[in-house]
Write a protein that holds these residues in place. Structure first.
Motif, PDB file in Angstrom:
ATOM      1  N   ARG A 199     -16.350  -8.256   5.242  1.00  0.00           N
ATOM      2  CA  ARG A 199     -15.464  -8.072   5.050  1.00  0.00           C
ATOM      3  C   ARG A 199     -14.555  -8.013   5.666  1.00  0.00           C
ATOM      4  NH1 ARG A 199     -17.327  -1.684   3.206  1.00  0.00           N
ATOM      5  NH2 ARG A 199     -14.631  -0.946   3.110  1.00  0.00           N
ATOM      6  N   HIS A 200     -13.469  -7.613   5.485  1.00  0.00           N
ATOM      7  CA  HIS A 200     -11.471  -6.963   6.003  1.00  0.00           C
ATOM      8  C   HIS A 200     -11.497  -5.749   6.384  1.00  0.00           C
ATOM      9  CE1 HIS A 200     -10.880 -11.421   5.125  1.00  0.00           C
ATOM     10  NE2 HIS A 200     -10.741 -11.252   4.409  1.00  0.00           N
ATOM     11  N   PRO A 201     -12.053  -5.354   7.993  1.00  0.00           N
ATOM     12  CA  PRO A 201     -11.996  -3.827   8.726  1.00  0.00           C
ATOM     13  C   PRO A 201     -10.683  -3.758   8.218  1.00  0.00           C
ATOM     14  CG  PRO A 201     -11.858  -5.111  10.041  1.00  0.00           C
ATOM     15  CD  PRO A 201     -12.028  -5.682   9.171  1.00  0.00           C
ATOM     16  N   ALA A 202     -10.004  -2.508   6.419  1.00  0.00           N
ATOM     17  CA  ALA A 202      -8.650  -2.072   6.733  1.00  0.00           C
ATOM     18  C   ALA A 202      -7.669  -0.900   7.266  1.00  0.00           C
ATOM     19  CB  ALA A 202      -8.420  -2.240   4.838  1.00  0.00           C
ATOM     20  N   MET A 203      -6.890  -0.595   7.854  1.00  0.00           N
ATOM     21  CA  MET A 203      -5.947   0.772   8.083  1.00  0.00           C
ATOM     22  C   MET A 203      -6.578   1.407   6.331  1.00  0.00           C
ATOM     23  SD  MET A 203      -1.938   1.102   8.213  1.00  0.00           S
ATOM     24  CE  MET A 203      -1.091   2.583   8.690  1.00  0.00           C
ATOM     25  N   GLY A 204      -6.230   1.363   5.171  1.00  0.00           N
ATOM     26  CA  GLY A 204      -6.102   2.621   4.207  1.00  0.00           C
ATOM     27  C   GLY A 204      -7.287   1.612   3.026  1.00  0.00           C
ATOM     28  N   LEU A 205      -7.266   2.601   1.837  1.00  0.00           N
ATOM     29  CA  LEU A 205      -8.151   2.540   0.799  1.00  0.00           C
ATOM     30  C   LEU A 205      -9.351   2.100   1.080  1.00  0.00           C
ATOM     31  CD1 LEU A 205      -4.897   0.954  -1.126  1.00  0.00           C
ATOM     32  CD2 LEU A 205      -6.410   3.121  -1.940  1.00  0.00           C
ATOM     33  N   ARG A 359      -1.982   5.996   5.396  1.00  0.00           N
ATOM     34  CA  ARG A 359      -2.785   5.348   4.960  1.00  0.00           C
ATOM     35  C   ARG A 359      -2.960   3.900   3.809  1.00  0.00           C
ATOM     36  NH1 ARG A 359      -7.014   5.050   6.120  1.00  0.00           N
ATOM     37  NH2 ARG A 359      -8.061   7.761   6.657  1.00  0.00           N
ATOM     38  N   ASP A 360      -3.273   4.721   3.129  1.00  0.00           N
ATOM     39  CA  ASP A 360      -3.282   4.622   1.875  1.00  0.00           C
ATOM     40  C   ASP A 360      -1.601   3.527   0.371  1.00  0.00           C
ATOM     41  OD1 ASP A 360      -6.208   5.229   1.804  1.00  0.00           O
ATOM     42  OD2 ASP A 360      -6.327   6.295   0.732  1.00  0.00           O
ATOM     43  N   SER A 361      -0.778   4.391   0.810  1.00  0.00           N
ATOM     44  CA  SER A 361       0.746   4.073   0.528  1.00  0.00           C
ATOM     45  C   SER A 361       0.617   3.089   1.417  1.00  0.00           C
ATOM     46  CB  SER A 361       1.099   5.094   0.577  1.00  0.00           C
ATOM     47  OG  SER A 361       1.476   5.224   1.737  1.00  0.00           O
ATOM     48  N   ARG A 362       1.044   2.659   1.917  1.00  0.00           N
ATOM     49  CA  ARG A 362       1.138   1.707   3.236  1.00  0.00           C
ATOM     50  C   ARG A 362       1.030   0.017   2.626  1.00  0.00           C
ATOM     51  NH1 ARG A 362       3.673  -1.347   4.100  1.00  0.00           N
ATOM     52  NH2 ARG A 362       4.975  -2.384   6.641  1.00  0.00           N
ATOM     53  N   MET A 363      -0.516   0.213   1.327  1.00  0.00           N
ATOM     54  CA  MET A 363      -1.334  -1.167   1.443  1.00  0.00           C
ATOM     55  C   MET A 363       0.189  -1.798   0.479  1.00  0.00           C
ATOM     56  SD  MET A 363      -2.434  -3.210  -1.039  1.00  0.00           S
ATOM     57  CE  MET A 363      -3.135  -2.244  -2.280  1.00  0.00           C
ATOM     58  N   PHE A 364       0.503  -0.874  -0.070  1.00  0.00           N
ATOM     59  CA  PHE A 364       1.082  -1.504  -1.502  1.00  0.00           C
ATOM     60  C   PHE A 364       2.665  -1.702  -1.661  1.00  0.00           C
ATOM     61  CE2 PHE A 364      -1.801   2.050  -2.491  1.00  0.00           C
ATOM     62  CZ  PHE A 364      -2.486   1.472  -4.011  1.00  0.00           C
ATOM     63  N   THR A 365       3.178  -1.837  -0.487  1.00  0.00           N
ATOM     64  CA  THR A 365       4.785  -2.919  -0.063  1.00  0.00           C
ATOM     65  C   THR A 365       3.964  -4.448   0.368  1.00  0.00           C
ATOM     66  OG1 THR A 365       4.603  -2.994   2.570  1.00  0.00           O
ATOM     67  CG2 THR A 365       5.423  -0.653   0.082  1.00  0.00           C
TER      68      THR A 365
END
Length: 403
Positions: A199-205, A359-365
Motif C-alpha cells: 500500500r502507498h501511504p497517501a497525504m489525503g483520501l 489534504r483531500d482536495s490536493r490530490m485532484f490536480t
C-alpha cells in the motif's frame, strides 16, 4: 446562488444524497480518515440508497441514470467525505462506463452484479514507468489458446485490496506481433495470478487504499477481454474515452469538498466575533468569501456543462471534461485552504474537518490527469492540433495515476 433547473426526480435524488451526506457519512468521515480504513458501513448505505451502479442500464439491474444525475449525488456526498464520493464515482464512471459501453452483455451483467452489491471497480492503467504516458506501459497480455496470459505490475491502484473487479490495461502480444492495448477483466480472490501488493501511504483520501497490483502468469479467458471496435489503435482510444466521465466525477468530488469547506467558513464568519464585532463585518474576509463563492459557481457550471455533454458512446466531451477538472481541482484547494485560514489555529487542528479537506482536495490536480497535461489537451483542442503520438498512434498525454 443560481439553481440549475432540475427535474422532480433529480431534486429528490439530490435531497436524498444530501441527507445521507449530512447524516452517517459526515459522522463517519473523521474516523475513516484517522484509521485509514475503508468505509464498509457507508458502502452498505450507498447500496441501500441505490447510488452504486446508478448509471448501469436498467436491463442489467441498474437505474439507467445519466452522468449528470450521478454528479448531483457525488457533489452532495463530497461535502462531508471525499472517500464516499470517490467510491460513487468509480461505481458509476470510469471502468464501469467502459464495460457498459464496450463490453459484451455477459461482461456487463457480471460487472453490474458486483457493483450493485457494493464493489468499487479498480482501473489498472498506471505503472511505475508509465503515468501520464499511459501507452508506455510494459504489462503484456500474450495470446494463448482460449485467452491471454498477463504479466506486469500496476502502480498506485485505487481500491487495491478492497475492489473485486479489476479492468486491467495491457499490451497485447499475438505471436510475433504486438497488437495494441486492450482491457482485461479480472477478479480479486477469483483470478489466479492477481496479487495485491504494498500500500502507498497517501497525504489525503486515506480511507481508500492505493496499492501495487502484481500480475504473474495471470490467465484471462477471451470472454473477459474488453476491446471496442477500431482495431489495436482505435480500441485503446475507445477505452480511454470512458475516462472523460471519470474526470467529470473527479472534478465533482473536488468541488463538493470545496463546497463543504465554504459552508463551514460562512457559518464561522456569521458566528465568530473579534474586536467586538462579527467576523462577517471585516472587509478582507468578505472579499475572501466572495472569491470562494465566485470560484464555486464557475466550477459548478463547468462540471454541470461537461456532465450533460455526450459523445456517440455516451461519454462527456473530452475538452469540457478536462476544463472542468482543471478548474474545479485547483479551485477546490484554494477554497479549502482559505476556509481553513478563516478558522485560524482551530482550522489547523484535527478536531475540525478543514485540514482533512485541504489534504483531500490536493490530490485532484494530480490524479486522473495532471492539471498540466489537461491544459495541453484543452489548448490542442482550441488550436485544432494533435498531441504528440505514441508508437500506438494514440496520444498518451491522457492520464496520470489513471487507476
Amino acid at each position: 446562488m443560481y439553481e440549475f433547473p432540475l427535474s422532480d426526480t433529480q431534486s429528490i435524488l439530490q435531497t436524498q444524497a444530501k441527507e445521507l451526506s449530512d447524516g452517517p457519512v459526515r459522522d463517519r468521515a473523521e474516523k475513516v480518515d484517522a484509521t485509514e480504513s475503508y468505509p464498509w458501513d457507508t458502502v452498505h448505505d450507498l447500496v441501500e440508497a441505490g447510488f452504486m451502479g446508478m448509471t448501469i442500464p436498467v436491463r442489467f439491474g441498474g437505474r439507467g441514470l445519466s452522468y449528470f444525475d450521478a454528479v448531483l449525488v457525488i457533489e452532495q456526498l463530497a461535502r462531508n467525505c471525499g472517500i464516499t464520493a470517490r467510491i460513487v464515482v468509480e461505481a458509476n464512471m470510469g471502468g464501469v462506463g467502459a464495460v457498459m459501453a464496450y463490453g459484451s452483455d455477459e461482461q456487463r451483467q457480471l460487472v453490474a452484479q458486483y457493483v450493485l452489491a457494493g464493489d468499487k471497480p479498480a482501473i489498472c492503467i498506471t505503472e511505475p514507468e508509465a503515468g501520464s504516458a499511459a501507452t508506455d506501459m510494459r504489462t503484456t497480455a500474450t495470446k494463448v489458446p482460449g485467452g491471454y496470459v498477463l504479466n506486469g505490475t500496476k502502480y498506485w491502484i485505487t481500491g487495491g485490496g478492497v475492489s473485486r473487479v479489476h479492468l486491467i490495461f495491457a499490451r497485447v502480444i499475438d505471436g510475433d506481433t504486438e497488437d495494441g492495448i486492450a482491457g482485461f477483466l479480472a477478479f480479486r480472490d477469483e483470478t489466479d495470478g492477481l496479487r495485491i501488493g504494498e500500500r502507498h501511504p497517501a497525504m489525503g483520501l486515506r480511507g481508500i487504499p492505493e496499492t501495487f497490483v502484481h500480475l504473474t502468469d495471470m490467465f484471462v479467458p477471451d470472454s473477459q477481454v474488453v476491446r471496442p471496435p477500431g482495431g489495436a489503435r482505435g480500441g485503446f482510444a475507445g477505452l480511454m474515452t470512458a475516462y472523460n466521465g471519470q474526470r467529470v466525477g473527479a472534478a465533482t468530488v473536488a468541488h463538493g469538498i470545496a463546497q463543504g469547506a465554504f459552508e463551514l467558513a460562512v457559518n464561522r464568519l456569521k458566528e465568530r466575533e473579534q474586536f467586538g464585532r462579527p467576523l462577517a463585518e471585516f472587509q478582507g474576509l468578505q472579499w475572501m468569501l466572495a472569491d470562494m463563492q465566485i470560484g464555486l459557481a464557475a466550477a459548478r457550471g463547468l462540471i454541470y456543462n461537461a456532465a450533460q455533454s455526450t459523445d456517440r458512446a455516451g461519454f462527456p466531451d473530452k475538452s469540457l471534461a478536462a476544463q472542468a477538472k482543471v478548474f474545479a481541482s485547483e479551485n477546490a484547494f484554494r477554497v479549502a485552504n482559505d476556509a481553513l485560514q478563516m478558522f485560524g489555529a482551530q482550522g489547523y487542528n484535527r478536531s475540525l474537518p478543514l485540514e482533512r479537506m485541504v489534504r483531500d482536495s490536493r490530490m485532484f490536480t494530480i490524479g486522473g490527469g495532471t492539471a498540466q497535461m489537461l491544459r495541453n489537451q484543452v489548448a490542442s483542442s482550441v488550436l485544432g492540433l494533435k498531441l504528440p503520438q505514441t508508437r500506438d498512434g494514440w496520444s498518451g498525454a491522457e492520464t496520470s495515476r489513471a487507476h
